[in-house]
Design an enzyme around this catalytic site. Structure first.
Site, mmCIF file in Angstrom:
data_model
loop_
_atom_site.group_PDB
_atom_site.id
_atom_site.type_symbol
_atom_site.label_atom_id
_atom_site.label_comp_id
_atom_site.label_asym_id
_atom_site.label_seq_id
_atom_site.Cartn_x
_atom_site.Cartn_y
_atom_site.Cartn_z
ATOM 1 N N ASP A 514 1.508 56.152 -12.257
ATOM 2 C CA ASP A 514 0.625 55.060 -12.674
ATOM 3 C C ASP A 514 1.480 53.943 -13.246
ATOM 4 O O ASP A 514 1.948 54.019 -14.390
ATOM 5 C CB ASP A 514 -0.383 55.561 -13.705
ATOM 6 C CG ASP A 514 -1.478 54.529 -13.984
ATOM 7 O OD1 ASP A 514 -1.346 53.390 -13.499
ATOM 8 O OD2 ASP A 514 -2.447 54.868 -14.680
ATOM 9 N N ASP A 698 -5.576 32.789 13.264
ATOM 10 C CA ASP A 698 -5.290 32.143 11.980
ATOM 11 C C ASP A 698 -4.399 33.086 11.176
ATOM 12 O O ASP A 698 -4.684 34.278 11.069
ATOM 13 C CB ASP A 698 -6.584 31.857 11.206
ATOM 14 C CG ASP A 698 -6.291 31.138 9.892
ATOM 15 O OD1 ASP A 698 -6.089 31.834 8.885
ATOM 16 O OD2 ASP A 698 -6.268 29.914 9.879
ATOM 17 N N GLU A 1066 3.479 -29.150 4.853
ATOM 18 C CA GLU A 1066 4.157 -29.212 6.152
ATOM 19 C C GLU A 1066 3.161 -29.004 7.287
ATOM 20 O O GLU A 1066 3.184 -29.694 8.310
ATOM 21 C CB GLU A 1066 5.245 -28.137 6.210
ATOM 22 C CG GLU A 1066 6.382 -28.328 5.214
ATOM 23 C CD GLU A 1066 7.423 -29.307 5.711
ATOM 24 O OE1 GLU A 1066 7.175 -29.938 6.751
ATOM 25 O OE2 GLU A 1066 8.467 -29.445 5.052
ATOM 26 N N CYS A 1188 15.988 -22.919 1.795
ATOM 27 C CA CYS A 1188 16.431 -22.301 3.046
ATOM 28 C C CYS A 1188 15.215 -21.836 3.840
ATOM 29 O O CYS A 1188 14.405 -21.035 3.345
ATOM 30 C CB CYS A 1188 17.348 -21.115 2.765
ATOM 31 S SG CYS A 1188 17.842 -20.222 4.260
ATOM 32 N N CYS A 1191 15.245 -17.935 4.484
ATOM 33 C CA CYS A 1191 15.048 -17.048 3.328
ATOM 34 C C CYS A 1191 13.617 -17.106 2.828
ATOM 35 O O CYS A 1191 13.188 -16.230 2.082
ATOM 36 C CB CYS A 1191 15.997 -17.433 2.198
ATOM 37 S SG CYS A 1191 17.728 -17.107 2.588
ATOM 38 N N ASP A 1212 1.968 -5.525 -22.693
ATOM 39 C CA ASP A 1212 1.067 -4.431 -22.308
ATOM 40 C C ASP A 1212 0.974 -3.456 -23.475
ATOM 41 O O ASP A 1212 1.813 -3.470 -24.387
ATOM 42 C CB ASP A 1212 1.599 -3.703 -21.061
ATOM 43 C CG ASP A 1212 0.567 -2.758 -20.471
ATOM 44 O OD1 ASP A 1212 0.953 -1.824 -19.758
ATOM 45 O OD2 ASP A 1212 -0.636 -2.949 -20.750
ATOM 46 N N ASP A 1264 -2.405 -7.891 -18.411
ATOM 47 C CA ASP A 1264 -3.494 -7.455 -17.540
ATOM 48 C C ASP A 1264 -4.822 -7.969 -18.099
ATOM 49 O O ASP A 1264 -4.837 -8.786 -19.028
ATOM 50 C CB ASP A 1264 -3.507 -5.920 -17.404
ATOM 51 C CG ASP A 1264 -3.628 -5.214 -18.743
ATOM 52 O OD1 ASP A 1264 -3.229 -4.049 -18.844
ATOM 53 O OD2 ASP A 1264 -4.135 -5.850 -19.715
#
Length: 1446
Positions: A514, A698, A1066, A1188, A1191, A1212, A1264
């Site tokens: 046991d 399965d 533009e 640029c 970029c 925060d 926030d």
């Protein structure tokens, strides 16, 4: 049999065989009755060896006599036989059984009378624990309670906490006590005031009842006579010890006040037990998978708490124990009969209703009993013999099916004897021998070899049916030649109770191994040596045992010394104290698969996340789950040496009351190495070949069948807490792949592939699709042969530790596989029901779109664009979304399409693949993949990807590319396409843009609606058309701008713009030029942004300006668009640049700007490199980057970049240890200001902002939308300090990214210094100091504090430099060379020094001595020269970059 027959020999045996069974009967006792009696005694857990002596038979008679009243006929027959045997041993002359019983009664009666007489003459002993003894003067005195007894009582109360076990414990410890002793015991547990108050009320009630039934005598008492006890006297409150002793020991009129008081205490304890254990015995029911042993434990534990008489408790045991068991056990218990003993019940129900893993483990161990060891065998250690030569798969005795055994069978149980298996009688009436082949029609180990557990050990433990030998046996094959067999450790399988023969202290006995018992307990065995009394708890309650130390126990030749308990146990037990010494281990064959080595990411340690609190029911559920997993070998207990931890929790399974354990492996997943997913998607039924026979399997407990790397297991540690921290948490770690861990899918897939490879190679005609634990098995074999191959596959998986449960073994169509429904000649998706709701939430829409996307792979024309529009943006899952009219129409159309079932077909490798594509408008496309017309293998849909400007042909190319990739994955080859476009249209567009996307070959078909180009750009300038030079400019601060054009004919148009950007300006310039031009036009721009958009020939756009440009382009006959570099002296471009830049932007002039621009056009270096290489201020270098076109070409706002201007801060609030920390971060330097605030309110936040503004220059604060930041107090503070307050997402989708990162960094530092500070607010300031001044890195390698000071100082210097430059620009210089006396000039003054000046004249920069230069102020006269820096404008100032000088 010889051993049992040796009970009687010689003359005694002759006398035995002369005795008749009944008076006047011809049948006499024979040797077989002794054998039968021996076996019956074993059934009742009695020692048959006691039959050999008169004393032994007398002990057996005394043991069995109490059960005669309620015992069965077999028990009475056994008792009669032992009584006859007792007479034979004592040489009494008897003729039959009746005379033997009469003789036995006479002898016993005479003994009782002698003992009674002896007791009257001897002094009274009332107790062994607290004896009232006679002193030297002959007086009765009380012996005080011992501290050891009190300590045992207190410990019992603390451990048991008034559970039912406390009552027998109290009765045992208080035996013989007087009220004084009992009150001492109660005072020792004074901490349990609530329970003692309940006990006090019971005592008062019982004392009052005693006074009512025993009224005191009237009048005075005679001299020398002691008064009678009252209720309070029995409770010990108004009586002395001497009075209690006299009442107890005064002869015939004695009143056992101690026993009476104990009864009252027991009544109170019963009430407390009921209060602390409110579960009723009627509520104790066996779970469907609960082992019968655990159910019996819970039943008797609750039964002891019931306040009922013993007769009622006996009735509960006889009826409720069977009635409330699960159906499997109930059927077996009813078959045993109404008089079955508890031992018979537990033997019969062993393994029934328990976890299915037992059957799996045992079947796996037995199935491999003779397979892995080549040329050898393993001697299996069992209670009963087994056939080593039996061949064939495992077969169930109960239902006759293969693949499992009877103990794990779910079919109704056969009725019959549990010994021989035959029907018509029960086990107690069996005459057919000790053990038949019940539940063992075919042994699981037959025909297989056990896995080799070791290289060499001792000889086999028990012989097989063919006989045993010293490590070898003769082969039973036809050759008959012997062969050497490797020797292996003994294995004790768990098919039946593991009972072995052991020699304990020289005595042979059978005992149960046991692993759940701490101690070794034996019954009816005489051991030598000293012993001490002890009490242990068992199923039926507490039993008294004798404890022997250093007893020699021998099992199969191996000896060990340990503690043995001897007492009335129903079954002899060898507990863990002996099993550990013998070296026994409980082995669960998880899998022979070699673990895949796993490591953490470099530089990372394991997770150390604290376990969060759990409710009591969750803790109990997790404890039960983990105990079962531990028994299965899936997890192991660990100690405090493991520093890692991952939190766990429990949720209830869907539509069930059972709990499911979940482990939050998110932190471990972050730290674990990355894995390559060996399977990049799920198999698709359209790629399956049509097969004659199909099976779907399965794999059960898939992940739990694969071992985890032993070196990695420590990182999976988790803890089960206790309620109120009653005990330390129980710690475990995983031995197998955990669910939820990132490595489990990849490792399992890889392991399963390795396991299936040998089967695939040996069975090439069988096709196996594998995805995680789902297996599709197809072949063109006959059905019978196919199923044989499937069984071979199941057995192959089983040998590796993977089971394939019958419950999920699909043999007949339709097969449910991977969300699909497979038929012999077609497939479809499993039925889809679209919900019909009046109110839709975001979560409902998400689920609806998921269902429609799944259905679109076979249903044509499914559209979800309008539904997806409803859930755009960041919304809560529970937010209610109203359906638009377009979405309702789209949903109804989809409903109609899903009403009729649609099926797909299977792939035929000998035919070509074809794809048809259709456009449905608004960027939605559908396609069908087929081999035969109207028989689709797969369908699908495509929606326009996130692109601001596109056209139909580009989208068509994307659709084709998507379908091509799918085809390569599913079928391994490219299909042929049928597309709704003409060849001329395609070639016109594709000639210029072929390099953009890879496209396979296709056919052009005339299937409306056709796709066409709505306009086309010319590749060469249009002769005779007017040329428009266009440009636009905008100021970043004021948001004002200008856009316009000039033509070579002198025509111009300049308009003013508000709330615009440079890119919008533009585009607006191009739009004006298109509106004011004729049918043919040439347009010249210096914006790569504009050129990139229009040259891609979009037909639709999300930008309103671009959409207007597209509309104007479609009206023109011919349009030519080209690009020229800005500020290079190109006439028309320079002129329009000056016109739109006037009053809009200003340019900073410095030496080196031209060289820096040219360098950046070549290498696109960053602004730091420009500032360092060319000596430019950072602001100027940033402006060059901003100007640029390559970029910044992707949009109007610089999304994905944070504004790093020097005066911008982010703020925060974060939480730690239940308190609020407000944090402000200087974005450009990562400098932190933080402190603990008492509440997250607007007032506290505003006060912190005022302190921040008093210390540092703050122009912009970004937060926030929390209520404390949007409060009126915060607005007032920003107004007073002149700080601009920004919310939301001004520059970055994660606009709070900087402060969020600093929150994590700050918390990490706080944890490092927390033990040095008593209060959190102190630790916060210490952490701020460490971060700001003790950690270097980032830009410049500074600390955050140094970086902030450097940025502010640079800002001041830049501002002063700008003022100086603007001042110098107001002067002009006339100079002369050393050899030329003529003054030249005027030139531009760039720098004035003490000895020389730096000037720029006609593009040349010169250094002139101070004495040869004349500096005069410019009073507004326009200086000559087209290259003068004063007249040059750049686009850079209009770009939205930080640090711009206005």
């Amino acid at each position: 049999m010889g051993a049992r027959a040796s009970v009687l020999t010689g003359s005694k045996l002759d006398a035995w065989e002369r005795i008749r069974l009944r008076p006047g009967s011809k049948k006499a006792y024979r040797l077989k009755h002794l054998v039968w009696a021996s076996r019956e005694l074993e059934r009742y857990a009695c020692n048959p060896g006691l039959l050999e002596t008169a004393e032994g038979t007398e002990q057996l008679l005394q043991q069995l006599e109490p059960a005669l009243k309620t015992g069965s006929e077999d028990l009475k027959s056994l008792w009669n036989a032992i009584a006859v045997l007792w007479c034979v041993h004592n040489r009494f002359d008897i003729r039959d059984t009746q005379q033997a019983i009469q003789k036995l009664k006479e002898v016993m009666a005479s003994r009782k009378s002698a003992e009674a007489a002896k007791e009257e003459t001897s002094p009274r002993q009332t107790s062994q624990n607290y004896p009232i003894v006679t002193n030297a003067q002959g007086q009765m005195v009380h012996q005080a309670i011992s501290p050891r007894t009190l300590n045992a009582w207190v410990k019992a109360v603390e451990e048991k906490a008034f559970n039912p076990e406390i009552i027998p414990m109290f009765m045992a410890l208080s035996e013989g006590a007087v009220p004084y002793d009992i009150n001492t015991m109660l005072n020792a547990i004074g901490g349990h005031q609530g329970a003692l108050q309940v006990l006090k009320e019971v005592i008062n009630e019982e004392a009052a009842e005693w006074d009512r039934t025993h009224p005191p005598a009237m009048g005075p008492l005679p001299p020398g006579q002691i008064r009678e006890p009252t209720g309070s006297d029995i409770a010990g409150t108004t009586s002395t010890q001497q009075e209690q002793i006299i009442w107890t020991t005064r002869g015939a009129n004695s009143i056992p006040v101690g026993d009476i008081y104990r009864k009252w205490i027991v009544l109170g304890l019963n009430k407390m037990v009921k209060m602390y254990s409110p579960v009723s015995i009627l509520d104790i029911r066996q779970g469907p998978k609960e082992p019968f042993r655990d159910y019996v434990d819970r039943f008797y534990k609750t039964l002891r708490a019931e306040q009922a008489t013993q007769e009622v408790k006996n009735w509960m045991t006889e009826t409720l124990l069977v009635q409330n068991s699960n159906p499997d056990c109930k059927q077996i218990l009813k078959a045993l009969g109404p008089e079955a003993t508890l031992e018979e019940m537990m033997v019969a129900c062993q393994g029934v209703g328990g976890p299915t893993h037992k059957a799996k483990i045992l079947a796996e161990a037995m199935a491999s009993a003779q397979q892995d060891l080549k040329g050898g065998y393993t001697a299996v250690f069992m209670q009963r013999g087994q056939n080593p030569n039996r061949k064939g798969p495992i077969k169930c005795f109960n239902c006759g099916k293969e693949g499992h055994i009877a103990k794990n069978c779910r079919a109704p149980r056969k009725r019959g004897c549990w010994k021989c298996g035959q029907e018509g009688h029960q086990m107690k009436d069996c005459k057919n021998g000790r053990q038949a082949n019940f539940f063992r029609e075919v042994l699981a180990s037959g025909g297989h070899e056990a896995r080799q557990l070791c290289a060499e050990t001792s000889v086999p433990i028990s012989p097989t049916n063919g006989g045993g030998s010293e490590g070898t046996r003769e082969s039973e094959s036809e050759g008959g030649s012997g062969r050497a067999v490797p020797i292996c450790l003994p294995q004790i399988p768990l098919w039946d109770r593991p009972i072995v023969t052991a020699k304990v202290g020289g005595h042979l006995c059978e005992a149960l191994l046991d692993t759940g018992a701490d101690d070794t307990v034996l019954n009816n065995i005489q051991l030598e040596g000293r012993w001490t009394p002890k009490m242990i708890g068992g199923i039926g309650g507490f039993i008294k045992v004798k404890e022997y130390n250093n007893v020699t126990v021998e099992v199969q030749g191996k000896e060990v010394q340990g503690t043995v308990l001897v007492g009335p146990t129903p079954v002899n037990i060898l507990g863990r104290n002996i099993l550990t010494g013998l070296g026994c281990t409980l082995n669960f064959p998880i899998s022979p698969i070699a673990p895949v080595p796993v490591k953490l990411k470099p530089g990372m340690d394991g997770p150390k996340v604290k376990q969060w609190p759990l409710s009591r029911e969750k803790i109990e559920a997790l404890t039960a789950i983990c105990q079962e997993m531990e028994q299965e070998g899936k997890i192991s207990r660990i100690g405090p040496e493991n520093p890692y931890n991952t939190p766990i929790f429990a949720i209830k399974k869907k539509d069930s009351t059972k709990w499911r354990k979940l482990v939050d492996f998110r932190e471990l997943n972050k730290r674990t190495q990355d894995f390559w997913e060996v399977q990049l998607g799920i198999p698709h039924p359209g790629g399956l070949k049509q097969r004659q026979s199909v099976t779907v399997l399965d794999v059960g407990d898939a992940y739990f069948s694969c071992p985890l790397d032993p070196d990695f297991r420590k990182y999976t540690a988790f803890t089960i807490p206790s309620v109120n921290n009653e005990t330390p948490g129980v710690r475990y770690q995983y031995n197998v792949l955990p669910q939820g861990w990132k490595g489990s899918p990849a490792i399992f897939q890889s392991s399963m592939t390795k396991i299936l490879d040998p089967f695939r190679k040996s069975n090439p005609e069988v096709e196996i699709y594998q995805y995680i634990d789902d297996l599709y098995v197809g072949s063109d074999l006959p059905l019978a042969e196919h199923r044989k191959r499937v069984e071979l596959l199941r057995e192959h998986l089983y040998q590796w530790g993977f089971t394939t449960p019958d419950k999920k073994h699909q043999k007949e169509p339709p097969f449910l596989w991977m969300g699909y429904e497979l038929h012999p000649d077609k497939w479809t998706v499993q039925p889809i029901q679209l919900p019909d709701k009046e109110v839709w939430t975001v979560n409902d829409i998400q689920k609806l779109v998921g269902k429609l996307n799944w259905a679109s792979q076979i249903y044509q024309g499914i559209r979800v664009k309008e539904l997806c529009k409803l859930i755009r943006g960041t919304k809560s899952l529970t937010e209610v979304v109203p359906l638009s009219k377009e979405a309702e129409l789209e949903l109804e159309e989809n409903r109609e399409k899903l009403k009729e079932p649609v099926h797909g077909v299977y792939y035929q490798p000998d035919k070509d693949l074809w794809v048809s594509i259709q456009k449905h408008g608004e960027g939605q496309w559908t396609y069908q993949v087929y081999q035969d017309e109207h028989k689709n293998l797969k369908t699908g849909k495509y929606a326009r990807q996130k692109a601001s400007h596109t056209n139909d042909i580009r989208q068509l190319a994307e659709v084709v590319q998507k379908v091509s990739q799918e085809a390569i994955v599913i079928w391994g080859k490219l299909p042929k396409f049928r597309l709704p476009v003409t060849r001329e249209t395609w070639e016109t567009w594709w000639a210029e843009y072929w390099q953009a996307t890879w496209i396979p070959e296709w056919e052009f078909v005339s299937t409306p609606p056709l796709i066409k180009l709505w306009y086309q750009l010319e590749t060469e300038p249009i002769v005779g058309a007017e040329t428009f030079y266009v440009d636009g400019a905008a100021n970043r601060n004021t948001k004002l701008g200008k856009a316009g054009y000039v033509t070579e004919q002198g025509k111009q148009n300049i308009i003013k713009l508000e709330e615009t950007t440079n890119q919008k300006a533009e585009l607006m310039a191009v739009l004006i030029a298109l509106q004011d031009s004729k049918e043919q036009v040439n347009i010249v721009t210096d914006s790569q942004y504009v050129l990139g958009i229009i040259s891609s020939q979009p037909t639709q756009s999300d930008s309103p300006i671009v959409q207007q440009i597209i509309e104007e382009l479609t009206k023109k006959e011919r349009v030519y668009l080209t690009w020229v570099p800005a500020h290079k002296g190109i006439g028309g471009n320079e002129k329009i640049d000056k016109l739109v830049s006037k009053d809009i932007r200003r340019v900073l002039f410095l030496e080196g700007i031209d060289q820096a621009q040219e360098d950046h056009e070549k290498y696109h270096s960053n602004w730091r490199a420009l500032a360092s290489d060319f000596g430019l201020p950072p602001i100027v270098a940033k402006e060059i980057i901003a100007s640029c076109p390559k970029c910044h070409i992707k949009g109007e706002a610089t999304h994905g970049q944070v504004d790093y201007s020097p005066e911008i801060w982010q703020m925060d609030c974060t939480h730690l240890e239940g308190k609020i920390i407000i944090v402000a971060v200087h974005v450009a330097s990562d400098f932190i200001e933080a402190e603990v605030i008492p509440a997250e309110t607007g007032q506290e936040t505003a006060y912190f902002l005022l302190k921040l503004a008093a210390r540092w220059p703050v122009k912009v604060i970004h937060t926030d939308n929390g209520p404390n930041f949007t409060s009126a107090a915060m607005k007032a503070a920003c107004w007073w300090t002149g700080i601009q307050h920004e919310f939301g997402i001004p520059y970055n989708p994660q606009s709070q990214g900087v402060v969020e990162a600093m929150n994590k960094e700050l918390k990490s530092i706080i944890q490092q210094v927390r033990d040095q500070a008593e209060h959190l607010k102190t630790a916060v300031q210490m952490a701020v100091f460490v971060h700001n001044f003790k950690r270097k890195g980032g830009i410049g390698g500074y600390t955050a504090g140094e970086r902030l000071i450097d940025i502010l100082a640079s800002q001041i210097q830049t501002t002063e430099l700008q003022k100086q430059i603007l001042k110098i620009n107001n002067f002009r210089v006339y100079y002369r060379d050393s050899r030329d006396p003529i003054w030249k000039g005027p030139a531009q003054l760039l720098w004035k020094g003490e000895g020389a000046v730096v000037i720029q004249d006609k593009g040349d920069i010169k250094v002139v001595p101070r004495r040869k230069a004349k500096i005069i102020r410019d009073y507004g006269k326009q200086m000559a020269g087209t290259d003068s820096m004063a007249n040059r404008q750049t686009e850079s100032e209009s770009m939205e970059q930080p640090g711009e000088i206005p």
